[in-house]
Design a protein around this motif. Structure first.
Motif, PDB file in Angstrom:
ATOM      1  N   ALA A 112      -5.673  -1.701  -0.551  1.00  0.00           N
ATOM      2  CA  ALA A 112      -4.425  -0.930  -0.603  1.00  0.00           C
ATOM      3  C   ALA A 112      -3.850  -0.747   0.800  1.00  0.00           C
ATOM      4  CB  ALA A 112      -4.663   0.418  -1.267  1.00  0.00           C
TER       5      ALA A 112
ATOM      6  N   VAL B 106       6.063  -2.976   1.909  1.00  0.00           N
ATOM      7  CA  VAL B 106       5.252  -2.153   1.005  1.00  0.00           C
ATOM      8  C   VAL B 106       5.273  -0.721   1.524  1.00  0.00           C
ATOM      9  CG1 VAL B 106       2.979  -1.756   0.009  1.00  0.00           C
ATOM     10  CG2 VAL B 106       3.808  -4.094   0.324  1.00  0.00           C
TER      11      VAL B 106
ATOM     12  N   ALA C 295       0.827   2.023  -1.431  1.00  0.00           N
ATOM     13  CA  ALA C 295      -0.049   1.373  -2.410  1.00  0.00           C
ATOM     14  C   ALA C 295      -1.205   2.315  -2.700  1.00  0.00           C
ATOM     15  CB  ALA C 295      -0.562   0.040  -1.883  1.00  0.00           C
TER      16      ALA C 295
ATOM     17  N   VAL D 280       2.048   0.379  -6.843  1.00  0.00           N
ATOM     18  CA  VAL D 280       2.524  -0.147  -5.566  1.00  0.00           C
ATOM     19  C   VAL D 280       4.026   0.082  -5.479  1.00  0.00           C
ATOM     20  CG1 VAL D 280       2.733  -2.176  -4.084  1.00  0.00           C
ATOM     21  CG2 VAL D 280       0.710  -1.902  -5.545  1.00  0.00           C
TER      22      VAL D 280
ATOM     23  N   TRP E  11       0.839  -7.360  -5.561  1.00  0.00           N
ATOM     24  CA  TRP E  11      -0.227  -6.486  -5.090  1.00  0.00           C
ATOM     25  C   TRP E  11      -0.830  -5.682  -6.231  1.00  0.00           C
ATOM     26  CZ3 TRP E  11      -3.236  -6.717  -1.148  1.00  0.00           C
ATOM     27  CH2 TRP E  11      -2.795  -7.324   0.026  1.00  0.00           C
ATOM     28  N   ARG E  12       0.004  -5.234  -7.171  1.00  0.00           N
ATOM     29  CA  ARG E  12      -0.521  -4.525  -8.341  1.00  0.00           C
ATOM     30  C   ARG E  12      -1.527  -5.397  -9.083  1.00  0.00           C
ATOM     31  NH1 ARG E  12       2.639  -4.168 -12.918  1.00  0.00           N
ATOM     32  NH2 ARG E  12       2.870  -6.424 -12.585  1.00  0.00           N
TER      33      ARG E  12
END
Length: 497
Positions: free
Chosen positions: A214, A223, A226, A246, A258-259
């Motif tokens: 994360a 981002v 996260a 995220v 990323w999720r």
């Protein structure tokens, strides 16, 4: 601009018999209006971070409520309506944005999704209002919670020693949103995993790796946040369990990427989220062989995790304390047993008096078919206090807490802190406020899971987890789940990759 800053926190254990009414909130940490501002300004809480950032930007702040109760059973309808009503009334009066310090695992009599329902109702009053939320690592995230805010974040530590940092992070995201600098979009995922709390420490695997991922995601400037939510497995409702969210700056594909990576990693390591048990008699016998006070200069920590009020325990189950007494461990300090009647008896007897008490065991636990069973203990009344002290450690720093009228019963081998309010021992103040120097004890017996590490992690030289009784058990076989989505691991042996 006029910003609403509010706190409403409760981790609901639906198996707990402990009543969560408004008095429980107000007695432990409930403040209204200007008193909320005074109580949490300058503290190590998201609420305190929100105030600092809003005021530094020159915004007006309104603080209708800051309320928290120790984890316990479902929140009474009247308490939920009162607390949420304070926030909703402030929104009706007119604010330009909301900064909310919530828990994320509140179940009330009127709604299983306490935070999601609050956010939905805010949106009904002010559909376009920007809302930022800080949640606990043990949040049970729902679609309603995601859909009805602008951005959200959760703690990356357990014990929760980064509350200011994450609160500041999401507050800055909201400020940048208001200024038109960023456009938050979110992706969230929910593996079929009911992870166990004892396996969520941020220094332990598998959370250590997941949290590092994360943080790696957040190194990308696109981002914004996260979060890995371990979830709270003792709230039996549809969406209980682990999740990932995220937040990116207008890049849904990046958020999704990323999720998906984090959800995959969490699912692949699902077996590591299950606690392995050890017979209580064996664990206490092991502890008896330890003498870290002499060999390493500090106490051995004994964790009575199945009766942890920080997860909704009654804090009066005597199973582990009885076994420690039976096996003859010496130089032990216990924090803490909840027994207001015992405190009153010790107050009446006075300091120095010898008393015999039927200690603890006052609470039945129908959800796990366990009757309260007091333990007869004889000792000397060593200390009497009002139970109020200020946290100086790294978690809840600067917050004044109250254990209620408290006393210390000294059996000669074991000193037991007895309280009139539920309070998890995550700071050395549970001992120092009643005259015990924990660093000089051979053993510290704590009714805690992981939060103890905030105040005692550096102090303790060894830790032994003791599997006693209580509604914060990690033994899923004695918990009757009725509402949680199925199939879910480890209640079901889900074999999908």
């Amino acid at each position: 601009m006029r910003l609403l800053v509010a706190m409403m926190k409760h981790e609901t254990n639906t198996f707990s018999p402990v009543v969560t009414d408004l008095d429980r909130f107000m007695a432990w940490g409930g403040y209204l209006g200007e008193e909320a501002y005074k109580a949490y300004k300058g503290t190590g809480m998201p609420f305190g971070a929100y105030l600092d950032i809003a005021e530094a930007a020159g915004h007006e702040v309104v603080t209708p409520v800051a309320a928290e109760a120790m984890p316990s059973g479902p929140v009474k309808a009247e308490a939920y309506e009162f607390l949420t009503g304070k926030i909703l009334d402030a929104v009706r009066e007119g604010v330009d944005a909301c900064l909310l310090d919530l828990h994320g695992a509140m179940v009330a009599e009127t709604t299983d999704d306490g935070e999601g329902t609050l956010l939905e109702n805010i949106r009904k009053i002010a559909p376009g209002i920007p809302i930022a939320v800080t949640y606990d690592l043990h949040t049970n995230l729902t679609q309603k919670m995601v859909d009805n805010c602008t951005c959200l974040i959760g703690y990356k530590t357990y014990p929760h020693i980064d509350m200011v940092e994450v609160g500041s992070q999401i507050a800055h995201v909201l400020m940048r949103t208001i200024a038109g600098e960023v456009t938050p979009v979110m992706a969230w995922g929910q593996p079929a995993l009911l992870a166990q709390t004892l396996r969520m420490g941020h220094d332990d695997e598998p959370m250590k790796t997941l949290l590092a991922l994360a943080r790696e995601a957040e190194e990308d400037p696109k981002v914004l946040a996260a979060t890995v939510f371990g979830g709270f497995p003792l709230a039996d409702f549809q969406d209980a369990g682990s999740s990932i969210v995220v937040v990116t700056d207008n890049d849904q594909a990046l958020a999704d990427k990323w999720r998906d990576r984090l959800v995959k990693e969490m699912w692949q390591r699902r077996e590591e989220f299950v606690y392995q048990h050890e017979p209580l008699v064996d664990a206490v016998a092991r502890a008896k062989e330890f003498d870290t006070l002499k060999t390493e200069g500090g106490p051995t920590l004994l964790l009575d995790h199945a009766d942890n009020t920080g997860s909704g325990g009654t804090q009066d189950v005597m199973t582990v304390i009885e076994e420690v007494l039976n096996q003859g461990l010496e130089d032990v300090a216990v924090a803490a047993v909840y027994d207001p009647d015992a405190v009153k008896q010790m107050q009446k007897a006075g300091i120095g008096a010898k008393v015999t008490l039927k200690l603890g065991g006052k609470t039945d636990m129908p959800s796990i078919d366990l009757k309260g069973r007091p333990l007869e203990v004889t000792g000397t009344v060593k200390t009497l206090t009002d139970g109020r002290w200020t946290v100086r450690g790294p978690m809840y720093t600067g917050v004044q807490v109250s254990m209620g009228h408290s006393a210390v019963l000294d059996t000669g081998k074991v000193e037991i802190v007895v309280t009139s309010n539920h309070h998890e021992p995550w700071d050395v103040g549970v001992f120092t406020s009643v005259g015990i120097q924990p660093q000089h004890k051979r053993y510290l017996l704590l009714k805690s899971r992981i939060h103890y590490r905030a105040g005692f992690g550096d102090l303790g030289k060894a830790t032994i987890t003791l599997d006693g009784d209580g509604v914060t058990t990690s033994d899923n076989s004695i918990l009757d789940f009725k509402k949680v989505r199925r199939p879910i691991y480890p209640l079901d042996r889900v074999n999908e990759p």
